[in-house]
Structure formats: C-alpha cells, structure tokens
Design an enzyme around this catalytic site. Structure first.
Site, PDB file in Angstrom:
ATOM      1  N   ALA A 108     -37.925 -16.018 -19.387  1.00  0.00           N
ATOM      2  CA  ALA A 108     -37.531 -14.817 -18.635  1.00  0.00           C
ATOM      3  C   ALA A 108     -36.007 -14.718 -18.554  1.00  0.00           C
ATOM      4  CB  ALA A 108     -38.127 -14.873 -17.232  1.00  0.00           C
ATOM      5  N   TYR A 173     -23.871 -14.183 -17.149  1.00  0.00           N
ATOM      6  CA  TYR A 173     -24.972 -14.506 -18.072  1.00  0.00           C
ATOM      7  C   TYR A 173     -24.703 -15.818 -18.805  1.00  0.00           C
ATOM      8  CZ  TYR A 173     -27.989 -14.241 -22.214  1.00  0.00           C
ATOM      9  OH  TYR A 173     -28.893 -14.534 -23.222  1.00  0.00           O
ATOM     10  N   LYS A 177     -26.703 -19.381 -18.719  1.00  0.00           N
ATOM     11  CA  LYS A 177     -27.310 -20.018 -19.893  1.00  0.00           C
ATOM     12  C   LYS A 177     -26.731 -21.430 -20.101  1.00  0.00           C
ATOM     13  CE  LYS A 177     -30.322 -16.969 -21.464  1.00  0.00           C
ATOM     14  NZ  LYS A 177     -31.761 -17.246 -21.394  1.00  0.00           N
TER      15      LYS A 177
END
Ligand SMILES: NC(=O)c1ccc[n+]([C@@H]2O[C@H](COP(=O)([O-])OP(=O)(O)OC[C@H]3O[C@@H](n4cnc5c(N)ncnc54)[C@H](OP(=O)(O)O)[C@@H]3O)[C@@H](O)[C@H]2O)c1
Length: 261
Positions: A108, A173, A177
């Site tokens: 997700a 983001y 990650k």
C-alpha cells in the site's frame, strides 16, 4: 564431481521448513497498478490471497473475481493502512478465515509531489502514514502470527529506488520509503531464521499523470537500460524472493540500472 555440485535446492540439510497444504498470502495495496499484477501472479503460484483495498472498491471486486478463478478461497477487506486500528481489524478478519500466514506483501502506498517550501503537515502525514507507518503496523501484525508458526514464512515490502536517490520534490515520500528499507532490515534481523524479510525497490514502472516532475524522455535518459520497467519485471523479482530461502534483509532494486546514476 566437486562438493558444491552435489548441493541442489532440495538437499536434506536445508533448514527451511515448509508446511503442507495451500499457502496463504496477506497483501496490502493489491488494487494498485503493480499491486494487481503481483496479487494475480502470487495466486498463480498456488497461494490463497487475502488482500486489502482502500478507495477502489470496483477495482477490488474485479480483482477478487479474477483471483478467485485461480484461487477460490481468496478474500478481501477494506482497510486504510494509515490507521493501525483498521490494520488490526483486517488481521482479525484474516484470522477468522485462515489459520496460517505464509507470506505478507506490504504494497500500500500513495505518491505525489511535495516541493519543500510548500509541504503541509497534512501532506506529510498522508505520505508518511500510508507508506511507512502503515507498513510497520502491517508487518507487526503479520509477525505476531508468523513467529508462532512451526514453519518458515516471508515478508516482502515494496520500497522505491528513490529511497537511495535525492529527489528534490518528494521528500516525505522518499523519507518514508527509506524508512521501509530500514524496517525491512530490522525485521529481517529480529525474526531470522523463522521469517525472511526482503524489499523490492522498483524504478519507474508506471507513470502518475499530473504528479511527475519530469517528462518521460527525461526519465528515460537516467535509465541505463533505456526503458521504463514493466510490471512483469517486478513480478520476476518477487518470484525470485518466493523461491529463495537464503536471502533476507535485502533490497532488490528492479530499476534498469537507475541507481547507477
Ligand atoms: N508503480 C511504480 O512505478 C512504482 C515505482 C516505485 C515504487 N513503487 C511501489 O510499488 C508498490 C506498488 O505500486 P503500485 O503501482 O501498485 O501503486 P499504486 O498504483 O499507486 O497503488 C497504490 C495502492 O495502495 C493502496 N492505498 C493507497 N492509500 C492507501 C491507504 N491509506 N490504505 C490502504 N491502502 C492504500 C491503493 O488502494 P486503493 O486503490 O483501493 O485506494 C492501491 O492498492 C507501492 O508501494 C509503490 O510505492 C511503484
């Protein structure tokens, strides 16, 4: 014949323990563009799939129908993985249906540009909660089941090559990650040898119309192999990780050489 030539994948000295019967996979992000290809391929490998969807009910229903052609006991449940309580409920539903968990795929994710001077708290929370917090609490629920099982199970997280690059307009983001990469290593070390934990870090496979900061030509110039990735490239990496039982804590970049930049 040399000693190593006698060793074959099914040699009896392997520590990897398998369990007879149909394997079960819990997957988040299965309705995604890569996610749906991955879910179908894993079903094709003989797994029953229990997947979560968030906003795309129609896609989820279509995917479930396709998966059930291959793997009829598969199920889905709605869950926002940015909310640990919902993750807990999804696993509660999972445990009611299934008594084993062989594989977690934590895929997700959300993705949009956030130029540094303009990032809002809401954008930060959305990107970090979906990509990092959700991955952590999904992994935590999975290992609570997996560590009690008398056989080896696997976790595959979906990272991004951007975790190792400096992208000026995507800090929340890419930080998230990078966190996923670190979590992958921590879980791998903590739960070895019973649970094998690895990440796949795709380069650019699908484009996000209106969300990219570069043209396709600019992106291609940065990829030594001269093309964007294909979902099949990611599926092949995943199949390697499903097959392998001597790899843990690794990040497999599938990026056409993008990280050589
Ligand atoms: N595609 C690429 O080129 C690329 C490149 C690098 C890394 N990756 C990584 O590879 C993985 C798979 O990519 P993809 O292309 O399948 O991504 P995608 O098409 O953007 O799909 C995202 C998935 O995450 C789900 N999702 C979004 N917000 C959620 C939330 N709050 N709670 C629960 N689920 C949520 C979506 O569910 P709904 O649709 O139901 O909302 C969808 O299934 C992701 O982790 C992505 O970051 C992809």
């Amino acid at each position: 014949m040399k000693e190593w030539q006698h060793r074959r994948p099914n040699a009896p000295n392997r520590k990897h323990m398998t369990q007879p019967g149909k394997k079960v996979c819990f997957m988040t992000g299965a309705t995604g563009r890569l996610g749906s290809e991955i879910a179908l391929s894993v079903a094709g490998q003989g797994y029953t799939i229990f997947f979560t969807w968030h906003a795309s009910e129609k896609k989820a229903l279509e995917l479930l129908e396709k998966i059930r052609w291959i793997s009829p006991e598969s199920e889905m449940v709605r869950c926002s993985t940015s909310k640990p309580k919902e993750i807990g409920k999804a696993f509660e539903a999972f445990r009611k249906k299934f008594d084993r968990l062989d594989l977690l795929i934590a895929s997700a994710s959300n993705f949009f540009a956030t130029p540094l001077p303009e990032v809002t708290e809401e954008e930060w929370d959305s990107l970090v909660d979906t990509n990092l917090k959700g991955t952590f609490f999904t992994m935590q629920e999975a290992v609570r089941i997996m560590q009690k099982q008398p056989f080896t199970s696997k976790i595959i997280t979906m990272a991004d090559v951007s975790a190792d690059l400096v992208w000026k307009n995507f800090a929340p983001y890419t930080v998230a990650k990078a966190g996923v990469v670190h979590l992958t290593r921590v879980f791998a070390k903590t739960f070895a040898p019973r649970i094998l934990v690895n990440a796949i870090a795709p380069g650019t496979v699908t484009l996000n119309p209106g969300k990219e900061m570069e043209t396709e030509e600019e992106m291609l110039r940065r990829i030594p192999l001269g093309r964007l990735g294909d979902p099949l490239d990611i599926v092949r990496a995943l199949l390697f990780l499903l097959e392998s039982d001597y790899v843990t804590g690794q990040v497999l970049a599938v990026d056409g050489g993008r990280l050589l930049d």
